[in-house]
Design a protein around this motif. Structure first.
Motif, PDB file in Angstrom:
ATOM      1  N   LYS A 186       3.756 -14.642  -4.166  1.00  0.00           N
ATOM      2  CA  LYS A 186       3.609 -13.837  -2.954  1.00  0.00           C
ATOM      3  C   LYS A 186       4.892 -13.071  -2.667  1.00  0.00           C
ATOM      4  O   LYS A 186       4.866 -11.892  -2.318  1.00  0.00           O
ATOM      5  N   PHE A 187       6.035 -13.733  -2.834  1.00  0.00           N
ATOM      6  CA  PHE A 187       7.317 -13.076  -2.622  1.00  0.00           C
ATOM      7  C   PHE A 187       7.474 -11.897  -3.597  1.00  0.00           C
ATOM      8  O   PHE A 187       7.861 -10.802  -3.199  1.00  0.00           O
ATOM      9  N   LEU A 188       7.129 -12.112  -4.862  1.00  0.00           N
ATOM     10  CA  LEU A 188       7.227 -11.054  -5.869  1.00  0.00           C
ATOM     11  C   LEU A 188       6.310  -9.880  -5.527  1.00  0.00           C
ATOM     12  O   LEU A 188       6.735  -8.719  -5.563  1.00  0.00           O
ATOM     13  N   PHE A 189       5.064 -10.171  -5.181  1.00  0.00           N
ATOM     14  CA  PHE A 189       4.136  -9.091  -4.837  1.00  0.00           C
ATOM     15  C   PHE A 189       4.541  -8.379  -3.549  1.00  0.00           C
ATOM     16  O   PHE A 189       4.311  -7.184  -3.402  1.00  0.00           O
ATOM     17  N   GLY A 190       5.157  -9.099  -2.623  1.00  0.00           N
ATOM     18  CA  GLY A 190       5.673  -8.454  -1.417  1.00  0.00           C
ATOM     19  C   GLY A 190       6.774  -7.460  -1.739  1.00  0.00           C
ATOM     20  O   GLY A 190       6.798  -6.337  -1.218  1.00  0.00           O
ATOM     21  N   ILE A 191       7.686  -7.843  -2.631  1.00  0.00           N
ATOM     22  CA  ILE A 191       8.756  -6.936  -3.046  1.00  0.00           C
ATOM     23  C   ILE A 191       8.167  -5.735  -3.781  1.00  0.00           C
ATOM     24  O   ILE A 191       8.597  -4.590  -3.570  1.00  0.00           O
ATOM     25  N   LEU A 192       7.162  -5.971  -4.641  1.00  0.00           N
ATOM     26  CA  LEU A 192       6.512  -4.859  -5.351  1.00  0.00           C
ATOM     27  C   LEU A 192       5.804  -3.922  -4.376  1.00  0.00           C
ATOM     28  O   LEU A 192       5.820  -2.700  -4.565  1.00  0.00           O
ATOM     29  N   THR A 193       5.201  -4.472  -3.331  1.00  0.00           N
ATOM     30  CA  THR A 193       4.549  -3.639  -2.315  1.00  0.00           C
ATOM     31  C   THR A 193       5.566  -2.730  -1.631  1.00  0.00           C
ATOM     32  O   THR A 193       5.330  -1.522  -1.476  1.00  0.00           O
ATOM     33  N   ILE A 194       6.695  -3.295  -1.249  1.00  0.00           N
ATOM     34  CA  ILE A 194       7.754  -2.503  -0.624  1.00  0.00           C
ATOM     35  C   ILE A 194       8.255  -1.433  -1.592  1.00  0.00           C
ATOM     36  O   ILE A 194       8.488  -0.285  -1.207  1.00  0.00           O
TER      37      ILE A 194
END
Length: 124
Positions: A71-79
């Motif tokens: 989730k943390f990785l996908f959050g950074i990718l979203t940003i």
């Protein structure tokens, strides 16, 4: 610092405001001063999103470290995709791929966020 980890309210508030600011900035005129200001405020919210998410990650990752890490990785990718859309559109470059990746990464991030133990259970 318990106010950062007791509930997810601060984190959810920051990413909702961040998404709204992103959409406002994305649909403003490309060379307007308002877009530049909105983009700078959005960058501040990126920092707030990451800080609040990181504190939740550190506090609650013992439940399921792999899913919280994803989730943390996908959050950074979203940003990252949000930033790519704004910067590339300002330079008059194609952004269709980045819009699609933004939508996919946002969906995965929200799905994982709501699925994890600290998230909201809509079915119960």
């Amino acid at each position: 610092m318990a106010f950062l980890t007791d509930t997810t309210h601060l984190h959810i508030t920051t990413w909702v405001i961040g998404i709204v600011l992103f959409l406002v900035a994305a649909f403003m005129a490309k060379e307007s001063k308002g877009r530049k200001i909105t983009h700078m405020v959005l960058r501040l919210f990126y920092i707030l999103i990451v800080i609040s998410g990181l504190t939740l990650f550190v506090e609650h990752s013992s439940y399921d470290a792999m899913l919280y890490g994803m989730k943390f990785l996908f959050g950074i990718l979203t940003i990252g995709m949000m930033e790519m859309v704004l910067v590339r559109s300002k330079k008059q470059k194609p952004v269709t791929l980045f819009w699609a990746l933004f939508a996919v990464f946002l969906f995965v991030t929200m799905f994982l966020g709501f699925k994890l133990p600290v998230g909201i259970n809509f079915l119960a």
